[in-house]
Enzyme design. Structure first.
Site, short mmCIF file in Angstrom:
data_model
loop_
_atom_site.label_atom_id
_atom_site.label_comp_id
_atom_site.label_asym_id
_atom_site.label_seq_id
_atom_site.Cartn_x
_atom_site.Cartn_y
_atom_site.Cartn_z
N ASN A 142 -89.53 -76.74 -2.08
CA ASN A 142 -89.39 -78.12 -2.53
C ASN A 142 -90.81 -78.61 -2.81
O ASN A 142 -91.56 -78.89 -1.88
CB ASN A 142 -88.72 -78.97 -1.44
CG ASN A 142 -88.69 -80.45 -1.81
OD1 ASN A 142 -89.00 -80.82 -2.94
ND2 ASN A 142 -88.30 -81.29 -0.86
N LYS B 80 -91.77 -81.28 -4.06
CA LYS B 80 -91.91 -82.75 -3.95
C LYS B 80 -92.66 -83.27 -5.19
O LYS B 80 -92.51 -82.68 -6.25
CB LYS B 80 -92.59 -83.10 -2.62
CG LYS B 80 -91.85 -82.43 -1.44
CD LYS B 80 -92.22 -82.93 -0.09
CE LYS B 80 -91.39 -82.16 0.96
NZ LYS B 80 -91.63 -82.63 2.32
N HIS C 114 -82.67 -85.69 0.55
CA HIS C 114 -83.85 -85.36 1.35
C HIS C 114 -84.25 -86.58 2.19
O HIS C 114 -84.08 -87.72 1.75
CB HIS C 114 -85.00 -84.95 0.43
CG HIS C 114 -86.14 -84.34 1.16
ND1 HIS C 114 -87.10 -85.11 1.79
CD2 HIS C 114 -86.47 -83.05 1.42
CE1 HIS C 114 -87.96 -84.31 2.39
NE2 HIS C 114 -87.60 -83.06 2.19
N GLU D 293 -86.98 -87.91 2.68
CA GLU D 293 -87.91 -88.82 2.01
C GLU D 293 -87.17 -89.77 1.09
O GLU D 293 -87.54 -90.93 0.92
CB GLU D 293 -88.98 -88.00 1.24
CG GLU D 293 -89.97 -87.36 2.21
CD GLU D 293 -90.54 -86.03 1.77
OE1 GLU D 293 -90.47 -85.69 0.57
OE2 GLU D 293 -91.06 -85.31 2.65
N GLU E 157 -83.01 -80.30 8.19
CA GLU E 157 -84.43 -80.65 8.22
C GLU E 157 -84.65 -81.76 9.25
O GLU E 157 -84.46 -82.94 8.93
CB GLU E 157 -84.89 -81.13 6.84
CG GLU E 157 -84.76 -80.10 5.75
CD GLU E 157 -85.81 -80.27 4.67
OE1 GLU E 157 -86.49 -79.29 4.37
OE2 GLU E 157 -85.97 -81.38 4.14
N GLY F 155 -93.58 -81.96 7.20
CA GLY F 155 -94.96 -82.30 6.84
C GLY F 155 -95.83 -82.64 8.02
O GLY F 155 -96.93 -83.16 7.87
N SER G 127 -91.94 -77.64 8.14
CA SER G 127 -93.14 -76.88 8.51
C SER G 127 -92.87 -75.38 8.66
O SER G 127 -93.46 -74.73 9.52
CB SER G 127 -93.77 -77.45 9.79
OG SER G 127 -94.13 -78.81 9.59
N GLY H 71 -91.59 -77.02 2.08
CA GLY H 71 -92.40 -78.02 1.38
C GLY H 71 -93.80 -77.48 1.13
O GLY H 71 -94.02 -76.70 0.20
N GLY H 72 -94.74 -77.89 1.97
CA GLY H 72 -96.15 -77.56 1.77
C GLY H 72 -96.44 -76.11 1.43
O GLY H 72 -97.20 -75.82 0.48
P1 13P Z 1 -92.81 -79.10 4.93
O1 13P Z 1 -92.49 -77.64 4.80
O2 13P Z 1 -94.05 -79.50 4.19
O3 13P Z 1 -92.78 -79.56 6.35
O4 13P Z 1 -91.63 -79.88 4.19
C1 13P Z 1 -90.33 -79.55 4.49
C2 13P Z 1 -89.45 -80.24 3.51
O5 13P Z 1 -89.36 -81.45 3.49
C3 13P Z 1 -88.71 -79.41 2.55
O6 13P Z 1 -87.78 -80.17 1.87
#
Ligand code: 13P
Length: 256
Positions: A13, A15, A99, A101, A171, A177, A217, A238-239
């Site tokens: 993802n 983002k 999500h 967010e 999640e 994050g 993470s 994510g990251g």
């Molecule tokens: P991180 O892997 O950066 O923690 O993000 C997870 C996420 O929100 C994937 O949708």
């Protein structure tokens, strides 16, 4: 992770990161690193404006493209929104829905998530539906109640056949994050709770067929342990999905 019963899916993802040229560059770095890996599906969920560039860059590789949201109506006066048909024609085969967010910053509810999932399914796009508890909810000991309710509401009205085409991403919001990962046992436990909810709503066989990812993470150093758990069928990353080497290492931890 149980490959006999269900698909393992590793999805990035991105983002709100990368322009079309950045998308091409990252995918071109990724492709040789994951070449020949089997045993898991690989997806990158990119910003709307990157979908076509990403699809072109992914051609000839195992990497599929997804979006990060979809509007629930087919068309009409919804300024700024993107329909499932629009995504489909641009080449998106998956879409992240609900999500945390989007729930946190854009006020999305489980009811809206449910409508979005239905729109995606109707267009032949695989929804990746996100659920997960806040830190406060975990501390209050209500993780099971929260995640079960989210799962029920997000799947409301879906047929057995529909549900088999859905991916659920567990999640925990406190792990996104933050560098804080759920332990593999915590991830397995909650993915198992989600599977039980599906078994009660539908039946055991259907529940065993649904891919349930963990996200929060996930990185090369913890992926193998998380992905080794029976109920964890992949990851939503994510990251680490923005670094070709890291994403490839997670794909390899899931693959064969
Ligand atoms: P991180 O892997 O950066 O923690 O993000 C997870 C996420 O929100 C994937 O949708």
């Amino acid at each position: 992770m149980n490959r006999e019963l269900r698909k393992t899916v590793i999805a990035g993802n991105w983002k709100m990161n990368l322009t079309p040229s950045g998308a091409r560059k990252l995918i071109n770095e990724l492709k040789p690193l994951i070449d020949g890996v089997t045993g898991c599906d690989i997806v990158v969920c990119v910003p709307f404006t990157d979908i076509e560039a990403a699809r072109e860059a992914c051609e000839g590789s195992a990497v599929k493209v997804g979006a990060q949201n979809v509007h629930f109506e087919a068309k009409g006066a919804f300024t700024g929104e993107i329909s499932a048909e629009m995504l489909k024609e641009c080449g998106a085969e998956y879409v992240v829905i609900g999500h945390s967010e989007r729930r946190q910053y854009f006020g999305e509810t489980d009811q809206v998530v449910n409508l979005r999932a239905k729109a995606a399914l109707a267009a032949g796009i695989t929804p990746i539906i996100c659920v997960g508890e806040l830190l406060k909810e975990r501390e209050e000991g209500i993780t099971e109640e929260i995640v079960s309710m989210q799962t029920k509401l997000c799947l409301a009205g879906l047929s057995c056949e529909d549900v088999k085409r859905v991916i659920i991403a567990y999640e925990p919001v406190w792990a996104i994050g933050t560098g804080k990962t759920a332990t593999s046992d915590q991830a397995d436990e909650v993915c198992g709770i989600i599977r039980n909810v599906i078994a009660k709503l539908y039946d055991g066989k259907t529940a065993e067929a649904v891919t349930i990812q963990y996200g929060g993470s996930m990185k090369p150093g913890n992926a193998a342990e998380l992905l080794g758990k029976y109920n964890v069928d992949g990851g939503l990353i994510g990251g680490a999905s923005l670094v070709a080497g890291d994403f490839a290492a997670i794909v390899k931890a899931a693959g064969q």
